[in-house]
Design a protein around this motif. Sequence first.
Motif, short mmCIF file in Angstrom:
data_model
loop_
_atom_site.label_atom_id
_atom_site.label_comp_id
_atom_site.label_asym_id
_atom_site.label_seq_id
_atom_site.Cartn_x
_atom_site.Cartn_y
_atom_site.Cartn_z
N PHE A 462 0.87 -1.19 -0.07
CA PHE A 462 0.08 0.17 -0.02
C PHE A 462 0.81 1.03 -0.17
CE2 PHE A 462 -3.51 -2.56 2.27
CZ PHE A 462 -4.06 -2.84 0.85
N ALA A 463 1.80 1.17 0.74
CA ALA A 463 2.98 2.44 0.68
C ALA A 463 3.56 2.62 -0.73
CB ALA A 463 4.03 2.19 1.75
N ALA A 464 3.93 1.68 -1.25
CA ALA A 464 4.50 1.71 -2.74
C ALA A 464 3.43 2.34 -3.51
CB ALA A 464 4.97 0.43 -3.16
N ALA A 465 2.36 1.52 -3.55
CA ALA A 465 1.25 2.08 -4.32
C ALA A 465 0.91 3.60 -4.15
CB ALA A 465 -0.03 1.32 -4.30
N THR A 466 0.97 3.97 -2.85
CA THR A 466 0.62 5.35 -2.54
C THR A 466 1.67 6.33 -3.11
OG1 THR A 466 -0.39 4.76 -0.54
CG2 THR A 466 0.46 7.21 -0.70
N ALA A 467 2.98 5.87 -3.18
CA ALA A 467 4.10 6.84 -3.70
C ALA A 467 3.75 6.87 -5.20
CB ALA A 467 5.27 6.30 -3.29
N MET A 468 3.25 5.79 -5.78
CA MET A 468 3.31 5.98 -7.24
C MET A 468 2.12 6.95 -7.63
SD MET A 468 4.03 1.95 -8.55
CE MET A 468 5.78 1.33 -8.22
N LEU A 469 1.15 6.73 -6.75
CA LEU A 469 -0.20 7.72 -7.01
C LEU A 469 0.10 8.95 -6.78
CD1 LEU A 469 -2.76 5.32 -5.01
CD2 LEU A 469 -2.85 5.99 -7.52
N LEU A 558 12.06 6.02 1.19
CA LEU A 558 11.78 5.32 -0.04
C LEU A 558 12.61 6.14 -1.10
CD1 LEU A 558 9.68 6.98 -1.58
CD2 LEU A 558 8.03 5.55 -0.19
N SER A 559 12.50 5.56 -2.16
CA SER A 559 12.99 6.33 -3.55
C SER A 559 12.46 5.87 -4.60
CB SER A 559 14.40 5.84 -3.90
OG SER A 559 14.99 4.53 -4.31
N LEU A 560 11.80 6.77 -5.55
CA LEU A 560 11.12 6.52 -6.81
C LEU A 560 11.84 6.72 -7.94
CD1 LEU A 560 8.25 5.68 -7.87
CD2 LEU A 560 7.60 8.12 -7.25
N HIS A 561 12.04 6.08 -8.79
CA HIS A 561 12.77 6.33 -10.07
C HIS A 561 12.07 5.30 -11.07
CE1 HIS A 561 15.86 5.82 -13.10
NE2 HIS A 561 16.33 6.95 -12.58
N ASP A 562 11.50 6.21 -12.07
CA ASP A 562 11.00 5.81 -13.37
C ASP A 562 10.08 4.47 -13.23
OD1 ASP A 562 10.64 5.61 -16.37
OD2 ASP A 562 12.29 4.62 -16.35
N GLY A 563 9.10 4.51 -12.34
CA GLY A 563 8.17 3.48 -12.34
C GLY A 563 8.55 2.45 -11.29
N ARG A 564 9.77 2.60 -10.38
CA ARG A 564 10.37 1.79 -9.41
C ARG A 564 10.32 2.33 -8.24
NH1 ARG A 564 15.26 1.52 -7.40
NH2 ARG A 564 16.31 -0.84 -6.94
N VAL A 565 9.87 1.76 -7.14
CA VAL A 565 9.81 2.02 -5.71
C VAL A 565 10.59 1.30 -4.93
CG1 VAL A 565 8.34 2.49 -3.69
CG2 VAL A 565 7.46 3.25 -5.76
N ARG A 566 11.54 1.90 -4.12
CA ARG A 566 12.25 1.14 -3.22
C ARG A 566 12.12 1.50 -1.88
NH1 ARG A 566 15.66 3.46 0.18
NH2 ARG A 566 16.92 4.40 -1.63
N LEU A 567 11.62 0.69 -0.86
CA LEU A 567 11.30 1.25 0.41
C LEU A 567 11.85 0.22 1.50
CD1 LEU A 567 8.83 -0.41 1.59
CD2 LEU A 567 7.39 0.85 0.07
N HIS A 568 11.89 0.72 2.85
CA HIS A 568 12.40 0.07 3.91
C HIS A 568 10.87 -0.22 4.77
CE1 HIS A 568 16.32 1.05 2.55
NE2 HIS A 568 16.77 0.17 3.25
N ASP A 569 10.84 -1.42 5.32
CA ASP A 569 9.64 -1.49 6.24
C ASP A 569 10.17 -1.33 7.70
OD1 ASP A 569 11.24 -3.88 7.33
OD2 ASP A 569 10.16 -5.24 6.30
N ALA A 570 9.24 -1.61 8.50
CA ALA A 570 9.50 -1.20 9.88
C ALA A 570 10.72 -2.04 10.65
CB ALA A 570 8.13 -1.42 10.93
N GLN A 571 10.97 -2.95 9.96
CA GLN A 571 12.09 -3.80 10.55
C GLN A 571 13.47 -3.49 9.88
OE1 GLN A 571 9.03 -5.65 9.79
NE2 GLN A 571 8.59 -4.99 12.05
N GLY A 572 13.47 -2.60 8.87
CA GLY A 572 14.47 -2.28 8.20
C GLY A 572 14.59 -3.00 6.80
#
Length: 665
Positions: A462-469, A558-572
């Motif tokens: 959901f977090a990745a989708a939010t960033a893309m939206l 997170l980082s967002l680049h050209d349709g790609r999201v990289r994020l860290h969860d609560a455990q890192g």
Amino acid sequence: MFDCILIANRGEIACRVIRTCRRLGIRTVAVYSTADAGAQHVRLADEAWPIGGPRPAESYLRGDAIIEVAKRSGAQAIHPGYGFLSENTDFARACAEAGIVFIGPRPESIDAMGSKAAAKALMERHVVPLVPGYHGEDQDPAHLAAEAARTGFPLMIKAAAGGGGKGMRIVRDAAGFADALASAQREAANAFGDTRVILERYVEHPRHIEFQVFGDTHGNVIHLNERECSAQRRYQKVLEETPSPFLDETRRARMGAAAVAAARAVDYVGAGTVEFIVGQDGEFFFMEMNTRLQVEHPVTEETLGLDLVEWQLRVASGEPLPMTQGDVRAQGHAIEVRLYAEDPEANFLPGSGRLVSLTLPAPSKHVRLDGGVVAGDTVTIFYDPMIAKLIVYDRDRTQALERLREALAQTDIVGPKSNVAFLERLVRHPIVVEGRIDTGYLDRHLDEFLVGAAEAADLDRFAAATAMLLADEASPRNGAGDPHSPWGNSDAWRLGHPGKRVVALLEGGRRHEIDAHGHDGDYVLHLGTGSACTVAGARCDGGVLSARFDEHARRVPLSLHDGRVRLHDAQGRRWTFERAPAFAWEGEESSGAKQLVAPMPGRIVLVRAAAGDVVEEGQELLVMEAMKMELALKAPRAGTIESVSAAQGDFVDADTVLVRFADMA
């Protein structure tokens, strides 16, 4: 001091030497292969000269061409870096004959330590502790088998002229000795042009601790403390640190004295490293001496406040060491990891390709980056795939590890696959945090450090989708430049109808479809699995997504680049999602199981299969050499081989079909 030096190397170490030379006002000359014409070391040097084709044998191993460039450019000395010609006696002698200073030890010292067998014999005479084994001249396979039986199993086969884990094999019993010997000799021949090996009793669960030594032309030799390199995979160092969490002052003093004795035994001049294998009981044994600067030298520099390249230059120009042993005072703790273009989930297969994006933490007094590439550069198939070295420093080990976790979280590489996620898991693992790792732990428990079949939580999706939206809405597609036009929004707005958007995410090859209603940071999201989430107040700023997910506020780096999201969860933990077409149909199953293809460009060194053979899944069919390592290519399924289209010695491109399987009945 020299006015001009040539750097007979490439990549990160060439850039590292150039930085010191620039600070000291020394003009630098670089050399480059056709594959490196646009490389960073070429751009950073004051001048650069071509020396041949892309393969090392055509360029960086051509000592005659390098010396000719040194003469033409007016270089007074040559710095060999590490690898390539750094421990080549013939090259060191050729430099002297040409009237050019070789920034390294005397050829005789390289000779004495260049052969593991000769080095062990020398250390034996100087009462430096040795592991039981065989380091004789008789290399007949039958004699080696007999010596293996005398030494006892398990034992280690090592290339006599080698280093860096090349030509090394662990043998558990006599039945496996012949195959392991042949494999080690092949790899040694490819890497060093020398098939000789030595045998050593394998010390179970050992630690790898090395000492930095330095000598000058005035007879002074000191050590600059230790580095622990016990975190290894297939004998390749993964994490290096100083001071060692295992040593106390008494052990440090004993090992340091042995390291200095080893260096004095060969009248050593310049930077070198004496490597020891250390048992769980604290007993240590000489392994080898590297007669060059080591890749991991920055951790020593950070804790001592020194520039070891400057020391090399000063010693080579005839100056005495600037310190005595009593002057050596370390402070704090430093750790280094290497960022590689490789795929840990595919047995650490080396990668290549263009670095589309390269995000690294900002350098500071706590973070150092030694790199040889920038975004837009290409990691080629011809050389080591290291992207950069990440070094952190703080007052103690606990704080240094935290600095390293933070720095890795800020690192993102788009292009070839990388080992960043693997390193993040490594530095959070209890065995590393507690300082209890041994040299074989990673190989025995590799699954503990890989993502494998693990999946992100729905909240992360959901977090990745939010960033893309949010990114969609920040990029108007229509409206002729009118920021107030509803037709210029990308939020699926419709007259009299609540718009719905579909965000399709790919996570490790798995597809997830999320239906999204809402806009401007407030959304209702539904996963195809039935999971739902209400998102409120979402904002992306400075690489961080902040939002309330079902009224639970969360901050997501997170980082967002050209349709790609990289994020860290609560455990890192790191997760990567890629945008997929919203309404794409799933394709048919791949026919990959009908054939075996080359995973990357390389040379076939062994063919173990032929047309008509019936093989089992996972059976080794070919062995290829690529990017300085041997890769075993195994059957993707059980079946009958229809054809083999590669022969020993062939150079093949990536994705070349090597073996075809007959259709299953």
